[in-house]
Scaffold this active site. Structure first.
Site, PDB file in Angstrom:
ATOM      1  N   GLU A  20       5.670  13.073   4.490  1.00 19.59           N
ATOM      2  CA  GLU A  20       4.281  12.855   4.101  1.00 19.59           C
ATOM      3  C   GLU A  20       3.566  12.028   5.170  1.00 19.59           C
ATOM      4  O   GLU A  20       4.151  11.667   6.198  1.00 19.59           O
ATOM      5  CB  GLU A  20       4.200  12.162   2.741  1.00 19.59           C
ATOM      6  N   ASN A  70      11.377  19.526  -2.536  1.00 21.52           N
ATOM      7  CA  ASN A  70      11.072  18.983  -1.219  1.00 21.52           C
ATOM      8  C   ASN A  70       9.577  18.771  -1.036  1.00 21.52           C
ATOM      9  O   ASN A  70       8.780  19.677  -1.307  1.00 21.52           O
ATOM     10  CB  ASN A  70      11.562  19.937  -0.118  1.00 21.52           C
ATOM     11  N   HIS A 111       3.509   5.453   6.734  1.00 23.95           N
ATOM     12  CA  HIS A 111       2.148   5.982   6.610  1.00 23.95           C
ATOM     13  C   HIS A 111       1.217   5.369   7.654  1.00 23.95           C
ATOM     14  O   HIS A 111       0.334   4.562   7.359  1.00 23.95           O
ATOM     15  CB  HIS A 111       1.570   5.788   5.216  1.00 23.95           C
ATOM     16  N   ASP A 117      -1.330   2.896   3.360  1.00 23.23           N
ATOM     17  CA  ASP A 117      -1.871   4.132   3.951  1.00 23.23           C
ATOM     18  C   ASP A 117      -3.060   3.860   4.877  1.00 23.23           C
ATOM     19  O   ASP A 117      -4.116   4.505   4.753  1.00 23.23           O
ATOM     20  CB  ASP A 117      -2.294   5.108   2.863  1.00 23.23           C
ATOM     21  N   ARG A 163       1.778  -3.532  -0.587  1.00 24.31           N
ATOM     22  CA  ARG A 163       2.016  -3.226   0.828  1.00 24.31           C
ATOM     23  C   ARG A 163       0.861  -3.750   1.680  1.00 24.31           C
ATOM     24  O   ARG A 163      -0.291  -3.730   1.253  1.00 24.31           O
ATOM     25  CB  ARG A 163       2.191  -1.717   1.004  1.00 24.31           C
TER      26      ARG A 163
END
Length: 326
Positions: free
Chosen positions: A203, A167, A265, A32, A295
């Protein structure tokens, strides 16, 4: 003498830029990511789960070895834990830097909400950060994550992600201050198959502006699995609070390639001259991917299609030498 020194400086700068850097710029806890360039420094912040950290360097490559500074930890039960997706935004009306992030309670992800910190200085690095408040949505005060700021003229908007049934969708509210907003409106629901891999998810929204046009780039599908990728909305109408003003592109705009799996992201930042737009994002080196600190963070330049829309290309190989932004 001055001319001679100037020539040496220019040659040194050209040499530095020619060296470039290789990705990733953050190997672990690189999820992120968000970056901003201000007064000669790049600032990077990512999800580290337990606190908020900022790293700075005069070059993108320098971020790889710079020491992060912890700028916030919190023991307040309602926001102590699961600190996700911090973003650094200048709020001109308040004359201050703010960090927007998601956080909740210990032992569960079910209580995530949006929060803000205010910096004490116009210099990001020199700031001490104080809790500025929770961004409570008047007509929908429920689970919310990944808050970002969209600026159109003199008007600011909060864009974020929240569940609506099965959702996970994108919502927008007009900001009345750096920490208060009006009623919210849903502007994107997962509708295509590429948005529904593993879970129905929109997102991580991020705004990008170019040529008088505005887009929101978002992450689609479940971050754990094989489907995480970037999609894109464009503001094609005049009112951002009207869902019909947003047009979703039918195909993903950025997805796995060159050994970088489940890229997503992202954020955007300007180069030192302001003439280039760059993207920062995270990816996995395994597939199916994970939603954790494995990540890593990557950076690459945004280009443009002939129709004027952003061209993100594909994730560059980790062996690529990427020129520094100019």
């Amino acid at each position: 003498m001055f001319k001679h020194l100037l020539v040496l400086f220019v040659l040194s700068l050209q040499g530095l830029l020619a060296l470039g850097f290789t990705n990733p710029i953050k190997q672990t806890d690189g999820s992120d990511p968000f970056m901003v360039y201000h007064e000669g420094y790049y600032y990077l912040t990512t999800t580290t789960w337990t606190n908020i950290q900022i790293t700075r360097a005069t070059t993108v490559g320098g971020l790889k070895t710079a020491t992060p500074k912890v700028v916030w930890t919190d023991s307040t039960a309602s926001r102590c834990c699961n600190l996700w997706a911090p973003e650094i935004h200048w709020q001109a009306n308040e004359g201050a830097w703010y960090i927007y992030y998601s956080a909740g309670t210990s032992g569960t992800f079910d209580n995530q909400r949006l929060h803000a910190l205010r910096g004490s200085s116009t210099n990001i690095w020199d700031s001490s950060w104080s809790y500025a408040g929770r961004l409570a949505i008047p007509n929908r005060d429920v689970w919310a994550i990944d808050g970002t700021v969209l600026v159109l003229g003199s008007t600011r908007y909060l864009v974020y992600s929240s569940w609506d049934g099965s959702n996970q969708c994108l919502y927008i509210s007009q900001m009345t201050s750096a920490t208060t907003v009006g009623n919210t409106v849903k502007i994107s629901t997962p509708q295509y198959s590429w948005e529904k891999v593993g879970a129905n998810v929109n997102e991580g929204p991020a705004a990008i502006y170019h040529g008088g046009r505005t887009w929101i780039v978002f992450s689609a599908s479940n971050c754990a699995g094989t489907g995480y990728k970037l999609g894109q909305l464009e503001l094609t109408g005049s009112d951002p609070l009207n869902p019909s003003s947003w047009t979703k592109y039918a195909n993903p705009v950025f997805q796995s390639a060159n050994g970088n799996d489940q890229p997503g992201h992202n954020g955007f930042f300007l180069s030192p001259t302001g003439n280039q737009i760059w993207m920062v994002y995270h990816a996995n080196n395994v597939s199916p991917g994970t939603c954790d600190g494995k990540r890593y963070t990557l950076v690459q330049q945004v280009n443009w299609h002939t129709d004027g829309s952003p061209n993100f290309g594909s994730p560059r190989a980790l062996s690529d030498n990427v020129p520094e932004p100019v």
